[in-house]
Scaffold this motif. Structure first.
Motif, PDB file in Angstrom:
ATOM      1  N   UNK A   1     -22.289 -12.698  -3.794  1.00 17.26           N
ATOM      2  CA  UNK A   1     -22.371 -10.922  -2.918  1.00 17.26           C
ATOM      3  C   UNK A   1     -21.557 -10.731  -3.767  1.00 17.26           C
ATOM      4  N   UNK A   2     -22.211  -9.064  -2.944  1.00 18.67           N
ATOM      5  CA  UNK A   2     -21.551  -7.876  -3.503  1.00 18.67           C
ATOM      6  C   UNK A   2     -20.850  -6.957  -2.364  1.00 18.67           C
ATOM      7  N   UNK A   3     -19.563  -7.200  -2.550  1.00 16.57           N
ATOM      8  CA  UNK A   3     -18.870  -6.427  -2.228  1.00 16.57           C
ATOM      9  C   UNK A   3     -18.735  -5.582  -1.766  1.00 16.57           C
ATOM     10  N   UNK A   4     -18.237  -4.481  -1.078  1.00 17.34           N
ATOM     11  CA  UNK A   4     -18.123  -2.431  -0.604  1.00 17.34           C
ATOM     12  C   UNK A   4     -17.600  -2.704  -1.906  1.00 17.34           C
ATOM     13  N   UNK A   5     -17.647  -1.155  -2.418  1.00 15.63           N
ATOM     14  CA  UNK A   5     -17.435  -0.642  -3.161  1.00 15.63           C
ATOM     15  C   UNK A   5     -16.247   0.197  -2.938  1.00 15.63           C
ATOM     16  N   UNK A   6     -14.713   0.572  -3.878  1.00 11.90           N
ATOM     17  CA  UNK A   6     -13.959   0.927  -3.414  1.00 11.90           C
ATOM     18  C   UNK A   6     -13.520   1.555  -4.758  1.00 11.90           C
ATOM     19  N   UNK A   7     -12.252   2.746  -4.512  1.00 12.25           N
ATOM     20  CA  UNK A   7     -11.381   3.555  -5.310  1.00 12.25           C
ATOM     21  C   UNK A   7     -10.238   3.896  -4.623  1.00 12.25           C
ATOM     22  N   UNK A   8      -9.446   3.986  -5.321  1.00  8.80           N
ATOM     23  CA  UNK A   8      -8.035   3.797  -5.147  1.00  8.80           C
ATOM     24  C   UNK A   8      -7.668   5.528  -4.839  1.00  8.80           C
ATOM     25  N   UNK A   9      -7.138   5.790  -3.552  1.00  9.63           N
ATOM     26  CA  UNK A   9      -6.697   6.870  -3.390  1.00  9.63           C
ATOM     27  C   UNK A   9      -5.118   7.296  -3.262  1.00  9.63           C
ATOM     28  N   UNK A  10      -4.610   6.260  -3.238  1.00 12.60           N
ATOM     29  CA  UNK A  10      -2.866   6.427  -3.116  1.00 12.60           C
ATOM     30  C   UNK A  10      -2.323   6.008  -3.012  1.00 12.60           C
ATOM     31  N   UNK A  11      -0.949   5.280  -3.855  1.00  7.77           N
ATOM     32  CA  UNK A  11      -0.482   4.015  -3.651  1.00  7.77           C
ATOM     33  C   UNK A  11       0.886   5.060  -3.079  1.00  7.77           C
ATOM     34  N   UNK A  12       1.697   4.391  -2.541  1.00  7.77           N
ATOM     35  CA  UNK A  12       2.572   5.145  -1.370  1.00  7.77           C
ATOM     36  C   UNK A  12       4.433   4.709  -2.342  1.00  7.77           C
ATOM     37  N   UNK A  13       3.828   4.019  -3.418  1.00  7.03           N
ATOM     38  CA  UNK A  13       4.622   4.055  -4.888  1.00  7.03           C
ATOM     39  C   UNK A  13       5.371   4.966  -5.464  1.00  7.03           C
ATOM     40  N   UNK A  14       4.312   5.892  -5.170  1.00  6.44           N
ATOM     41  CA  UNK A  14       3.600   7.325  -6.431  1.00  6.44           C
ATOM     42  C   UNK A  14       3.919   8.827  -5.435  1.00  6.44           C
ATOM     43  N   UNK A  15       4.096   8.645  -4.445  1.00  6.06           N
ATOM     44  CA  UNK A  15       4.349   9.389  -3.566  1.00  6.06           C
ATOM     45  C   UNK A  15       5.306  10.111  -3.398  1.00  6.06           C
ATOM     46  N   UNK A  16       6.873   9.831  -3.987  1.00  8.95           N
ATOM     47  CA  UNK A  16       7.869  10.602  -3.764  1.00  8.95           C
ATOM     48  C   UNK A  16       8.261  10.395  -2.376  1.00  8.95           C
ATOM     49  N   UNK A  17       7.915   8.998  -1.928  1.00  8.64           N
ATOM     50  CA  UNK A  17       8.103   9.356  -0.190  1.00  8.64           C
ATOM     51  C   UNK A  17       9.722   8.760   0.222  1.00  8.64           C
ATOM     52  N   UNK A  18      10.726   8.948   0.966  1.00 11.49           N
ATOM     53  CA  UNK A  18      12.149   8.147   1.544  1.00 11.49           C
ATOM     54  C   UNK A  18      12.588   6.493   1.273  1.00 11.49           C
ATOM     55  N   UNK A  19      11.369   6.116   1.697  1.00 13.26           N
ATOM     56  CA  UNK A  19      11.012   4.120   2.013  1.00 13.26           C
ATOM     57  C   UNK A  19       9.662   4.399   1.797  1.00 13.26           C
ATOM     58  N   UNK A  20       9.632   2.834   1.444  1.00 10.55           N
ATOM     59  CA  UNK A  20       7.715   2.687   1.737  1.00 10.55           C
ATOM     60  C   UNK A  20       8.271   1.824   2.930  1.00 10.55           C
ATOM     61  N   UNK A  21       7.802   1.932   3.551  1.00  5.92           N
ATOM     62  CA  UNK A  21       8.103   0.673   4.497  1.00  5.92           C
ATOM     63  C   UNK A  21       6.974   0.064   5.360  1.00  5.92           C
ATOM     64  N   UNK A  22       6.411  -0.758   6.415  1.00  4.90           N
ATOM     65  CA  UNK A  22       5.510  -1.339   6.780  1.00  4.90           C
ATOM     66  C   UNK A  22       4.365  -0.650   7.514  1.00  4.90           C
ATOM     67  N   UNK A  23       4.250   0.450   6.373  1.00  6.80           N
ATOM     68  CA  UNK A  23       2.576   0.755   6.789  1.00  6.80           C
ATOM     69  C   UNK A  23       1.532   0.342   7.372  1.00  6.80           C
ATOM     70  N   UNK A  24       1.964   0.362   8.474  1.00  5.68           N
ATOM     71  CA  UNK A  24       0.042  -0.542   9.346  1.00  5.68           C
ATOM     72  C   UNK A  24      -0.841   0.522  10.182  1.00  5.68           C
ATOM     73  N   UNK A  25      -0.740   2.024  10.567  1.00  6.46           N
ATOM     74  CA  UNK A  25      -2.327   2.613  11.273  1.00  6.46           C
ATOM     75  C   UNK A  25      -1.866   4.067  10.623  1.00  6.46           C
TER      76      UNK A  25
END
Length: 386
Positions: free
Chosen positions: A326-350
């Motif tokens: 199987x050749x899966x979909x190709x993907x590239x990281x856009x953002x890791x929430x750990x690196x954004x400087x947020x007040x907290x990283x929570x259960x983001x779903x939408x």
């Protein structure tokens, strides 16, 4: 995800990395290859909604999906309350967001979803097979009615009813209008086939000028191999359909492996999957994919990927992906929430597209599901996407 333990994140510079997938025997790849994808993100701002906010005799929380309503400019958010606190429902809100951040979140309305007979949905504990597990909502770009996904329930006991996943249509007041015919392998069976428990449809999106509805199951189907662990990722299925339900294509998307060891004292195993997918308006093969992982002792890991079906293997006729090339979909990281400087990283779903900023940069709004738990939050995050 239904966990409710403490999580916190550190701040650092945004890092872009690439995860590509060559033809393999049912394993996500780990080699790089040229790709037309590669969006970049920056943090615009965030806003925390008051915990268990009371609004029109309901408890605001469990927000697991968000979409922008093109008819009003407001946002619609679905709650994954399984009619435990109040009937399964959605909210509308005005969210003021621009290049300077998220300035306000003001709720304007709420309605329960209705069954075909007009009744609200019963609590999951009713045991009559009519309960739902709402997870995602999209506003139809043509009619501004709502399409919403619920992942059903694979029962723990053979004596309990099976609740099949579904993608339903609703009026703007929540009244039932019908449902989409799903591909056969999205159906829960008692023969070790179909979605795992709590790992069914959590992600839908309109694309190709609203002509195509794309969905993704949250985790690998039972017949497609084990869930991710510390050494291996897994493959989930992404399906493109017409508005009438005809399957246009089905592809394998490569989930990342678990990012950290679990606290051995915790009774809860790691939980990972895809809770949201969002089409790029100008490219019917390209999506933002949200991967959400929780590990006891380490908290949440939230990552957004730019992914494409272009060049991926068509898998709709593969009963199982195990042992297949199987050749899966190709993907590239856009953002890791750990690196954004947020007040907290929570259960983001939408996530959903917001307004376009001056200069052509798009806004991306994301919402977290607090599970109505005291140690989690309802967080609105705005990113600039270029």
């Amino acid at each position: 995800m239904k966990s409710s333990l403490i999580r916190r994140a550190s701040a650092a510079a945004l890092v872009l990395t690439t995860t590509m997938a060559p033809a393999v025997a049912a394993q996500p790849g780990d080699t790089a290859a040229p790709s037309p994808i590669g969006a970049q993100a920056r943090l615009l701002g965030e806003k925390i909604v008051p915990h268990k906010l009371s609004f029109r005799n309901t408890t605001v929380g469990g927000l697991s999906g968000i979409d922008r309503d093109p008819c009003t400019g407001e946002y619609v958010m679905i709650s994954d309350d399984r009619s435990v606190l109040q009937p399964a429902r959605f909210y509308t809100a005005r969210i003021k967001v621009d290049g300077g951040g998220v300035h306000s979140v003001d709720f304007t309305g709420t309605h329960p979803f209705r069954q075909p007979d007009g009744a609200v949905y019963p609590p999951a504990s009713a045991g009559d097979g009519k309960a739902v597990d709402p997870e995602e909502l999209r506003v139809d770009p043509r009619s501004c009615r709502y399409w919403w996904a619920q992942e059903g329930d694979r029962p723990k006991s053979s004596s309990d009813p099976v609740i099949q996943p579904s993608i339903q249509f609703a009026n703007r007041d929540g009244a039932y209008r019908g449902q989409l015919r799903l591909p056969p392998n999205y159906q829960i069976t008692m023969h070790e086939r179909g979605p795992r428990r709590n790992k069914s449809i959590e992600a839908i999106t309109f694309g190709a000028g609203s002509r195509v509805l794309t969905s993704a199951v949250e985790g690998p189907l039972l017949q497609d191999g084990p869930e991710p662990d510390l050494k291996h990722g897994a493959l989930i299925r992404v399906t493109q359909q017409t508005r009438n339900g005809a399957v246009l294509g089905q592809f394998a998307y490569p989930l990342e492996k678990i990012f950290a060891e679990s606290d051995p004292s915790s009774p809860w195993p790691p939980d990972t999957g895809v809770p949201s997918i969002l089409a790029f308006p100008e490219d019917p093969s390209r999506y933002l994919v949200l991967e959400r992982t929780w590990v006891a002792g380490s908290g949440f890991k939230i990552r957004i990927y730019d992914a494409t079906t272009r060049g991926a293997t068509e898998v709709r006729n593969m009963d199982s992906l195990v042992g297949q090339r199987v050749v899966p979909m190709r993907k590239k990281l856009v953002a890791d929430f750990d690196d954004l400087g947020l007040s907290t990283v929570d259960n983001t779903e939408g996530m959903t597209w917001g307004p376009t900023l001056r200069g052509g940069e798009r806004t991306l709004l994301l919402v977290s599901d607090d599970n109505f738990a005291d140690d989690e939050v309802t967080q609105i995050v705005a990113l600039g996407i270029r």
